[in-house]
Motif scaffolding. Structure first.
Motif, short mmCIF file in Angstrom:
data_model
loop_
_atom_site.label_atom_id
_atom_site.label_comp_id
_atom_site.label_asym_id
_atom_site.label_seq_id
_atom_site.Cartn_x
_atom_site.Cartn_y
_atom_site.Cartn_z
N VAL A 153 -3.65 -7.49 -4.53
CA VAL A 153 -4.38 -6.25 -4.32
C VAL A 153 -3.45 -5.11 -4.73
CG1 VAL A 153 -5.48 -4.75 -2.60
CG2 VAL A 153 -5.68 -7.24 -2.40
N ALA A 154 -3.95 -4.21 -5.57
CA ALA A 154 -3.12 -3.09 -6.05
C ALA A 154 -3.92 -1.79 -5.97
CB ALA A 154 -2.66 -3.35 -7.48
N GLY A 155 -3.39 -0.82 -5.25
CA GLY A 155 -4.00 0.49 -5.19
C GLY A 155 -5.41 0.49 -4.61
N LEU A 156 -5.69 -0.38 -3.66
CA LEU A 156 -7.05 -0.51 -3.13
C LEU A 156 -7.45 0.70 -2.30
CD1 LEU A 156 -9.58 -2.26 -2.67
CD2 LEU A 156 -8.42 -3.25 -0.68
N VAL A 157 -8.63 1.22 -2.59
CA VAL A 157 -9.20 2.35 -1.84
C VAL A 157 -10.63 2.01 -1.45
CG1 VAL A 157 -9.87 4.79 -1.92
CG2 VAL A 157 -7.77 4.04 -3.06
N GLY B 103 -16.84 10.40 4.67
CA GLY B 103 -15.62 11.18 4.63
C GLY B 103 -14.42 10.48 5.19
N THR B 104 -14.59 9.22 5.58
CA THR B 104 -13.49 8.46 6.16
C THR B 104 -12.90 7.50 5.14
OG1 THR B 104 -14.49 8.56 8.37
CG2 THR B 104 -12.81 6.86 8.00
N THR B 105 -11.59 7.57 4.96
CA THR B 105 -10.91 6.65 4.06
C THR B 105 -10.36 5.50 4.89
OG1 THR B 105 -10.30 8.44 2.55
CG2 THR B 105 -9.06 6.38 2.37
N ALA B 106 -10.99 4.33 4.77
CA ALA B 106 -10.58 3.17 5.56
C ALA B 106 -9.37 2.48 4.95
CB ALA B 106 -11.74 2.18 5.68
N VAL B 107 -9.31 2.43 3.61
CA VAL B 107 -8.19 1.82 2.90
C VAL B 107 -7.72 2.83 1.87
CG1 VAL B 107 -7.40 -0.14 1.55
CG2 VAL B 107 -9.21 -0.46 3.24
N ASP B 108 -6.41 3.10 1.86
CA ASP B 108 -5.90 4.23 1.10
C ASP B 108 -4.72 3.83 0.22
OD1 ASP B 108 -5.39 6.79 0.21
OD2 ASP B 108 -4.45 7.47 2.06
N GLY B 109 -5.04 3.19 -0.92
CA GLY B 109 -3.99 2.81 -1.86
C GLY B 109 -3.19 1.61 -1.42
N LEU B 110 -3.85 0.63 -0.85
CA LEU B 110 -3.16 -0.54 -0.28
C LEU B 110 -2.75 -1.53 -1.35
CD1 LEU B 110 -4.02 -2.34 2.97
CD2 LEU B 110 -3.93 -3.72 0.89
N ASP C 236 -13.72 1.12 -3.85
CA ASP C 236 -13.96 2.38 -4.55
C ASP C 236 -12.94 2.62 -5.64
OD1 ASP C 236 -16.22 3.15 -2.99
OD2 ASP C 236 -14.88 3.76 -1.38
N ALA C 237 -11.76 2.04 -5.49
CA ALA C 237 -10.72 2.15 -6.52
C ALA C 237 -9.72 1.03 -6.29
CB ALA C 237 -10.03 3.51 -6.44
N GLY C 238 -8.93 0.77 -7.32
CA GLY C 238 -7.92 -0.27 -7.22
C GLY C 238 -8.36 -1.57 -7.85
N THR C 239 -7.47 -2.54 -7.83
CA THR C 239 -7.70 -3.84 -8.45
C THR C 239 -7.51 -4.94 -7.41
OG1 THR C 239 -6.84 -2.98 -10.53
CG2 THR C 239 -7.06 -5.38 -10.33
N VAL C 240 -8.45 -5.89 -7.38
CA VAL C 240 -8.37 -7.02 -6.46
C VAL C 240 -8.59 -8.29 -7.26
CG1 VAL C 240 -9.33 -8.12 -4.40
CG2 VAL C 240 -9.25 -5.62 -4.55
N ARG C 241 -7.69 -9.24 -7.11
CA ARG C 241 -7.86 -10.55 -7.74
C ARG C 241 -7.59 -11.63 -6.67
NH1 ARG C 241 -9.96 -7.83 -10.70
NH2 ARG C 241 -9.73 -7.55 -12.95
N VAL C 242 -8.52 -12.55 -6.56
CA VAL C 242 -8.40 -13.67 -5.64
C VAL C 242 -8.52 -14.94 -6.46
CG1 VAL C 242 -9.40 -14.83 -3.63
CG2 VAL C 242 -9.39 -12.32 -3.75
N LEU C 243 -7.48 -15.74 -6.45
CA LEU C 243 -7.39 -16.93 -7.31
C LEU C 243 -7.64 -16.56 -8.77
CD1 LEU C 243 -9.25 -19.56 -5.05
CD2 LEU C 243 -6.78 -19.10 -5.21
N GLY C 244 -7.16 -15.38 -9.14
CA GLY C 244 -7.28 -14.89 -10.50
C GLY C 244 -8.63 -14.29 -10.85
#
Length: 308
Positions: free
Chosen positions: A9-13, A18-25, A59-67
């Protein structure tokens, strides 16, 4: 993105209004390892896991699970992962045994259902409707459903919540066996001892970000020095004691007759202290080595105030 990672997970948002639950994780989980994701309520850990499972879109970022992209490649990914939700995912009126056999039938090479039922102590409730199961039985059924398909990677959200000590230990043993078989595991938990016992790596999440990541041992060291405590008569000559101890070792009398040493605590330091006590006619009542626990680290990073 590392192709060898089971989860990256890279830069996950993720925002909800108006609530940011995940902020660049950022988070990486290696194959065949157990990664515990810890965090106070509302930290963003469950949202992160649900995005990795494909239940929510980032909403933003990159997620890869098992590629694979959990959303775009969901059809290819779902047969390869197991998911245990915090709650739900089972028809309320279905019998426990029927639900587990239904799940097994969805996979090409499932585990032996009867053996799994026996392993998790579900044999007595196989004909009981899900809504009539106890909370612990529902948890164990959800765990069985997550692993019955022989997944390459399993997501376990609070797997031992509400379990008695026997069921909790059985769950720990199952997680260890999964790891031994090369199955990766992402585990969210509020039990610090569970994370210390099971995890190869720990990610502490707060305010939508990973604030610390490493093995339990690395996090508990974390720059903090070990502490040696001993008791003796009040008013010992600490200057004399310090001259006998290695450099960069501190000593203080924290209460009358109660002493604390700061530094690298090893067998040689303990031997030096006991030798000094013998030479100075001091009979220590107690000598104890103390180290930071994962709970200490968690509270230092996330604070001690209650979260709603």
């Amino acid at each position: 993105m590392h192709e060898k990672a089971a989860v990256e997970v890279a830069g996950l948002v993720k925002r909800y209004g108006g609530t940011t639950a995940v902020d660049g994780l950022d988070l990486t989980v290696e194959h065949g390892t157990v990664t515990a994701v810890l965090g106070p309520n509302g930290a963003g850990k469950t949202t992160t896991v649900e995005i990795c499972e494909g239940y929510r879109k980032p909403d933003a970022g990159t997620v890869r699970v098992l590629g694979l992209d959990p959303v775009a490649d969901g059809a290819a990914l779902r047969p390869r992962i197991g998911v245990m939700l915090q709650s739900g995912g089972v028809y309320p009126g279905v019998r426990a045994g029927e639900m587990l056999r239904h799940m097994a039938a969805l996979y090409a090479h499932p585990l032996d259902v009867d053996a799994l039922v026996e392993r998790l102590g579900l044999g007595s409730c196989g004909r009981t409707a899900y809504r009539r199961l106890s909370g612990g039985q529902q948890q164990r059924l959800a765990l069985a459903m997550a692993v019955v398909g022989r997944p390459e990677l399993v997501f376990l959200d609070e797997p031992t919540a509400g379990l008695d000590p026997q069921a909790r230990r059985a769950t720990w043993d199952l997680v260890r066996e999964l790891r031994a078989d090369g199955v990766g595991c992402v585990l969210t938990t509020h039990h610090m001892d569970e994370a210390e016992e099971l995890a190869d790596a720990v990610a502490i999440v707060d305010a939508g970000r990973v604030v610390a990541h490493g093995s339990p041992g690395e996090l508990c060291r974390g720059g903090a020095e070990n502490t040696l405590r001993f008791s003796g008569r009040p008013g010992l000559d600490l200057a004399s004691l310090l001259r006998a101890l290695p450099p960069r070792t501190g000593a203080e009398e924290v209460a009358p007759g109660a002493y604390r040493l700061h530094g690298t605590v090893d067998p040689q330091l303990i031997a030096t202290v006991t030798s000094w006590c013998a030479q100075n006619g001091v009979l220590p009542d107690r000598i104890a080595v103390e180290r930071r626990t994962l709970e200490d680290v968690f509270l230092e990073l996330t604070g001690k105030e209650l979260r709603s």
